[in-house]
Design an enzyme around this catalytic site. Structure first.
Site, short mmCIF file in Angstrom:
data_model
loop_
_atom_site.label_atom_id
_atom_site.label_comp_id
_atom_site.label_asym_id
_atom_site.label_seq_id
_atom_site.Cartn_x
_atom_site.Cartn_y
_atom_site.Cartn_z
N HIS A 34 -2.22 0.12 -9.97
CA HIS A 34 -2.75 -0.72 -8.77
C HIS A 34 -3.47 -1.89 -9.46
O HIS A 34 -4.68 -2.21 -8.97
CB HIS A 34 -3.72 0.10 -7.91
CG HIS A 34 -3.76 -0.63 -6.69
ND1 HIS A 34 -4.24 0.06 -5.53
CD2 HIS A 34 -3.86 -1.90 -6.12
CE1 HIS A 34 -4.46 -0.73 -4.44
NE2 HIS A 34 -4.21 -2.01 -4.76
N ARG A 64 0.82 -1.20 0.15
CA ARG A 64 0.02 0.04 0.11
C ARG A 64 0.95 1.19 -0.14
O ARG A 64 1.96 1.06 0.42
CB ARG A 64 -0.88 -0.05 1.29
CG ARG A 64 -2.13 -1.11 1.30
CD ARG A 64 -2.95 -0.78 0.22
NE ARG A 64 -4.16 -1.77 -0.03
CZ ARG A 64 -4.41 -2.84 -0.45
NH1 ARG A 64 -3.28 -3.23 -1.44
NH2 ARG A 64 -5.28 -3.47 -0.36
N GLU A 121 -4.63 7.89 -4.74
CA GLU A 121 -4.94 7.03 -5.82
C GLU A 121 -6.34 7.56 -6.47
O GLU A 121 -7.42 7.74 -5.75
CB GLU A 121 -5.23 5.44 -5.44
CG GLU A 121 -3.65 5.02 -5.12
CD GLU A 121 -3.75 3.53 -4.78
OE1 GLU A 121 -4.88 2.89 -4.86
OE2 GLU A 121 -2.54 2.91 -4.82
#
Length: 314
Positions: free
Chosen positions: A281, A234, A263
């Site tokens: 991602h 993360r 994000e």
């Protein structure tokens, strides 16, 4: 049942359409953003990257299940959900194929950074042949921080590259060393040794209060000159300012990032002018992992219909 997918419809490799076709007798809705405005009238929430706070949970009037379509639950207030008798479940990486898919992306980044893909592309465009010289993985040391499903999947693959592999694990370090056949496994407080010895530092640990900013300027000061860092975890486990400074000074040679401080990240962020390989991602977004994730999510929704205990409840 009413099922809310807290993301864009086309996020995560078309998961929304796949799960909707798997469970056609339910009503599915996508928020169209990574944010939840209200849970009124919702029976099942698939949160993706959207925060699930106590305030958001206060809007729920019939919510029975928060079912993540992956492993990450750091944005879900599990305690607040428990107080409201709402089950919280995820899909462990090692049982869905997700861990294997993320590990493959990690190796792609290791090779891409070592061979300097941006320079290769420029040389092809300018018809310049025979450069750049790459760095081989063979004989190098890979330091894996986090030896869960993704870490184990990486180890299996990296051994075929004749790499030396060391790791960090929160507990049972000696058992992990023997079971995974690693040269050394240390506890979190021994991270300095791993950073000093590793040519590639790969982050595969969950984001917690303890792991947030685990890679900061102090940690980076331990790293080898010219080492690479790859984040498959993360964004919050790396301090962005420290990472950017280390790239600017050449302390580290490059970074592979599938996850970010925010994000989506700003594509014009200054960090991307350095030797950074970035992906949106999508580490776990493959055909194999998608099938595995859909299988678990649909099974838990069916269990909810039958008043049965869901799988992988927290």
């Amino acid at each position: 049942m009413n099922i809310l997918f807290a993301a864009y419809e086309n996020s995560w490799g078309g998961f929304f359409d796949i799960i909707r076709s798997e469970l056609p007798h339910h009503c599915f809705e996508a928020t169209g953003k990574f944010q939840i405005d209200s849970l009124k009238g919702i029976d099942v929430l698939i949160p993706t990257m959207s925060p699930v706070t106590e305030k958001i949970l206060d809007s729920a009037d019939r919510l029975k299940l928060i079912q993540q379509c992956g492993s990450g639950l750091e944005a879900v207030d599990i305690e607040a959900a428990g107080k409201r008798n709402i089950r919280v479940c995820n899909v462990p990486t090692e049982i869905s194929g997700n861990a294997d898919s993320v590990a493959e992306l990690g190796i792609y980044m290791m090779i891409g950074l070592s061979r300097n893909v941006p320079v290769m592309a420029n040389n092809m465009a300018s018809r310049k042949m025979g450069e750049p010289q790459g760095i081989s993985l063979q004989g190098k040391t890979a330091g894996i921080i986090g030896l869960g499903g993704i870490g184990k999947a990486l180890i299996r693959r990296l051994k075929t590259f004749d790499m030396r592999i060391i790791g960090i694990k929160r507990n049972n370090t000696e058992r992990a060393k023997k079971e995974l056949d690693l040269e050394w496994v240390g506890a979190p407080e021994e991270i300095g040794r791993l950073l000093k010895e590793s040519d590639y530092v790969i982050l595969t640990l969950p984001l917690t209060g303890e792991s947030r900013n685990i890679i900061d300027s102090d940690a980076i000061s331990y790293m080898k000159e010219g080492a690479f860092i790859i984040n498959l975890s993360r964004g919050g486990v790396i301090n962005k300012e420290a990472l950017e400074n280390s790239l600017a000074t050449g302390k580290i040679a490059g970074a592979g990032l599938d996850v970010f401080w925010e994000e989506p990240p700003d594509p014009n962020d200054g960090i991307f002018k350095y030797n950074v390989m970035s992906t949106p991602h999508i580490g776990g977004s493959t055909d194999v992992s998608m099938n595995g994730i859909v299988k678990v999510v649909s099974e838990n929704i069916r269990r909810l219909e039958k008043n049965q205990m869901p799988l992988y409840s927290k």
